[in-house]
Write a protein that holds these residues in place. Sequence first.
Motif, PDB file in Angstrom:
ATOM      1  N   THR A 121       0.820  -1.207   0.000  1.00  0.00           N
ATOM      2  CA  THR A 121       0.000   0.000   0.000  1.00  0.00           C
ATOM      3  C   THR A 121       0.858   1.263   0.000  1.00  0.00           C
ATOM      4  O   THR A 121       0.325   2.365  -0.006  1.00  0.00           O
ATOM      5  CB  THR A 121      -0.952   0.031   1.210  1.00  0.00           C
ATOM      6  N   ILE A 166      -3.887  -0.580  -2.982  1.00  0.00           N
ATOM      7  CA  ILE A 166      -2.706  -1.414  -3.225  1.00  0.00           C
ATOM      8  C   ILE A 166      -2.012  -0.960  -4.493  1.00  0.00           C
ATOM      9  O   ILE A 166      -2.637  -0.833  -5.536  1.00  0.00           O
ATOM     10  CB  ILE A 166      -3.120  -2.894  -3.369  1.00  0.00           C
ATOM     11  N   GLN A 189       0.036  -4.230  -6.763  1.00  0.00           N
ATOM     12  CA  GLN A 189      -0.794  -5.042  -7.649  1.00  0.00           C
ATOM     13  C   GLN A 189      -0.654  -4.593  -9.094  1.00  0.00           C
ATOM     14  O   GLN A 189      -0.775  -5.397 -10.006  1.00  0.00           O
ATOM     15  CB  GLN A 189      -2.240  -4.921  -7.221  1.00  0.00           C
ATOM     16  N   ILE A 216      -0.285 -10.243  -3.274  1.00  0.00           N
ATOM     17  CA  ILE A 216      -0.877  -9.172  -2.483  1.00  0.00           C
ATOM     18  C   ILE A 216      -2.401  -9.289  -2.518  1.00  0.00           C
ATOM     19  O   ILE A 216      -3.060  -9.114  -1.498  1.00  0.00           O
ATOM     20  CB  ILE A 216      -0.461  -7.796  -3.070  1.00  0.00           C
ATOM     21  N   HIS A 255      -4.851  -9.771   0.755  1.00  0.00           N
ATOM     22  CA  HIS A 255      -5.996  -8.946   1.114  1.00  0.00           C
ATOM     23  C   HIS A 255      -7.278  -9.775   1.187  1.00  0.00           C
ATOM     24  O   HIS A 255      -8.142  -9.511   2.019  1.00  0.00           O
ATOM     25  CB  HIS A 255      -6.116  -7.755   0.164  1.00  0.00           C
ATOM     26  N   THR A 291       2.409 -12.752   3.432  1.00  0.00           N
ATOM     27  CA  THR A 291       2.963 -11.430   3.108  1.00  0.00           C
ATOM     28  C   THR A 291       4.488 -11.363   3.258  1.00  0.00           C
ATOM     29  O   THR A 291       5.076 -10.326   2.984  1.00  0.00           O
ATOM     30  CB  THR A 291       2.313 -10.327   3.977  1.00  0.00           C
TER      31      THR A 291
END
Length: 751
Positions: free
Chosen positions: A365, A509, A512, A519, A523, A712
Amino acid sequence: MEQPGLDLFREQWLKGSLVQEIFYNEENQYGVFLMQVTETTEELDTDEIVVVGNMMRPHPDETVIVHGEWMEHPRYGRQYQVRHMKKELPRTREAVAKYLSSGLFPGVGKKTAEKIVEHLGENALEKAAARPEVLAEVPGVTAARAETIADSLREHHALEQALVYLYQFGMGPAIALKVVQTYKESTIQVVKQNPYRMIEEVEGVGFRRADEIARQTGLALDAPERFQAAAIFALREASLSHGHVFVTMEQLNAEVDQLLHPHARDWFPPEERERLLDIMAHEERLIDDHGKLYLPSLFFAEHGVAMRVREWLERPMDPTPAKELFQAVGEVEEELGVAYADKQREAMTTAVDSPLMILTGGPGTGKTTVIRGICHLFARLHECSLDPKDYENSEKPYPIRLAAPTGRAAKRMSEATGIPAMTIHRLLGWKGDFFERDQDHPIEGSLLIVDEVSMLDVWLANQLFRAVHQNMQVILVGDDDQLPSVGPGKVLQNLLEVKAIPRVELTEIYRQEEGSSIIRLAHELKRGEMPSDLMDKLPDRRFFPCKRDQAVDVILKTYTEAVNRGYTLFDVQVLAPIYKGPAGVNRINEAIQESINPPGEGKKEIAWGETVFRGGDKVLQLVNHSEHPVYNGDMGMITAIDEKASNDDPVLWVQFDRQEIPYKRSQLNQIGLAYACSVHKAQGSEFAIVILPLLTAYRRMLQRNLIYTGVTRSKSYLILCGEKEALHHGIRQKERAERNSQLVELMQREW
Ligand SMILES: Nc1ncnc2c1ncn2[C@@H]1O[C@H](COP(=O)(O)OP(=O)(O)OP(=O)(O)O)[C@@H](O)[C@H]1O
């Protein structure tokens, strides 16, 4: 054959002297010696035997009796595994003289030793221990020297007796030695009077063991010490195993009832419990804050954190004029070549104008991108340079301090921002048992940015916050969906609950855009959704279905394939939720080591407990090193091994990012093989490829935030293997067990 003085268990024994030390680890007293046997219950075809086990380091001139059993070591052959060892005072004149001059007794040389024996005969040692004044009659021995010799003799004797005393309770030699090292000559007295003291004072002794001893020494089942010990043990367990900062009276009572089962309520009725807890509070062994019971260190840490946060919130700060800020942000965008999104810009402008700010957001992010932006914006507004060279010969400290809980996270922070970063421990001047930096010697600089704050427990948060000086601004960055800290508290979560603290949450994000499905998966998992493309073969993600018994093979195959394709051992990381069992971290490590780094001619190795370390192995630092800047979670490679090194010299060297660190034998417990590690240990680290087994066998450990944290950690490629049901089960386990803490109320409490 005459039995030697000690035969506690009517077992086999060997008597003789340990003529050569092959290996000895001071820390756990584990040793390997060559023994010259003079008497034994055994049929021996040689009088030189290798004995191994936990034992006090004997002197070659001492006679010892060892009890134990034979075992066949796969590599070293027949050995005698020592269960107990007793030292025997020498009996012949010659042996006594040799013993006295062996170096055990300060200031006694060969001549004095001979004179003592001449004067007091072969019972010199017993006589001297009983009446030191007889020693003073020996020509050349002063009264003071006589006293020292007698003291040493008594001490040796007392330690010996203490060990024998502890063995009778079925205590193993390693723990027994720790107890004796703690209480020295007072061991028997302490253990007899209050065995529960060991729970607080000797690492490794828990309530049940102490209670068992108390039973045998005849301490009453309703003795006050018993309740108090159970209470302290319950408090410590609550914080170390469950993350609680305090426990309620109800929780404490429930825990204590379990420990004191079956008649706890009869032995200790409510009013008696209250009375005993009052005494403990009075003695400052715990703190009772209106029915919330704390270990003192946690009470002070929690209050310390709250006090600092309140101070920051009350500190007035003049806002930067909007126009100036707007212009400066534009200049930073140009300088760094980034077009910040509105939220990101908001984070930057809030940060430079707040004494305290929290920046949160999931992976990709832009947290790191924003940290870099904040640094440059801050430098621009304060007209200071970010080039470390400009501060080399200057009185002025570097204005911005970046820190993270682990070495790897700090390294990543520094690489991504171009600004020096370090571990929190290093920033605070960790000296092994204390921090150099505190309110009187605060951290230098004007802005502190801490990443991976979800890992901060209340103890470390307090150490960090108290070392922040009055004018320093603080920015805390983290992802609250990750695993909470290993230690007690939930600092980031609590800070986020205090609405008065400025915060910006990044949700959009960016990574992505580069086509990352990892990712997206992260999420989705965070929202508790099962991804529809889980089983698809994606460019950066695969799922290999397998059962528990196949898991190690699948992992191994994937691992070796990655390495064969040119990825380094440090690019690929296996993360598993548990250590033990057929698909646990330990088993995976063994399998990968065997395949990637097998034994070979000229390849040195050293065994440590169940682990074999070999040149070229990838290893993990398990605790913060007390002498070198190497921290819990750092990974390195074994570059050299010297298996013949003495105990005081290094036996193994590990190359970490910045330096090569030597390890003595006694420090080998600080490292472990690192081809696989737990998700907890990987917090704060990222790897190009992560292999994450998900099995129903891990059921108890599988939770949404654990899976999310594991997923992650991977930057470029994620390999999941195992059972789909395990993932399904895991992401539904959302509610993390609650952790008691008063931090939110304390931070919000009015002055
Ligand atoms: N405003 C932006 N415009 C374009 N790209 C951006 C922007 N913000 C971030 N990015 C890009 O998105 C990617 C992820 O950003 P960054 O590494 O800062 O995120 P992060 O939150 O720190 O993620 P992680 O915790 O996974 O490292 C990087 O490649 C970064 O360059």
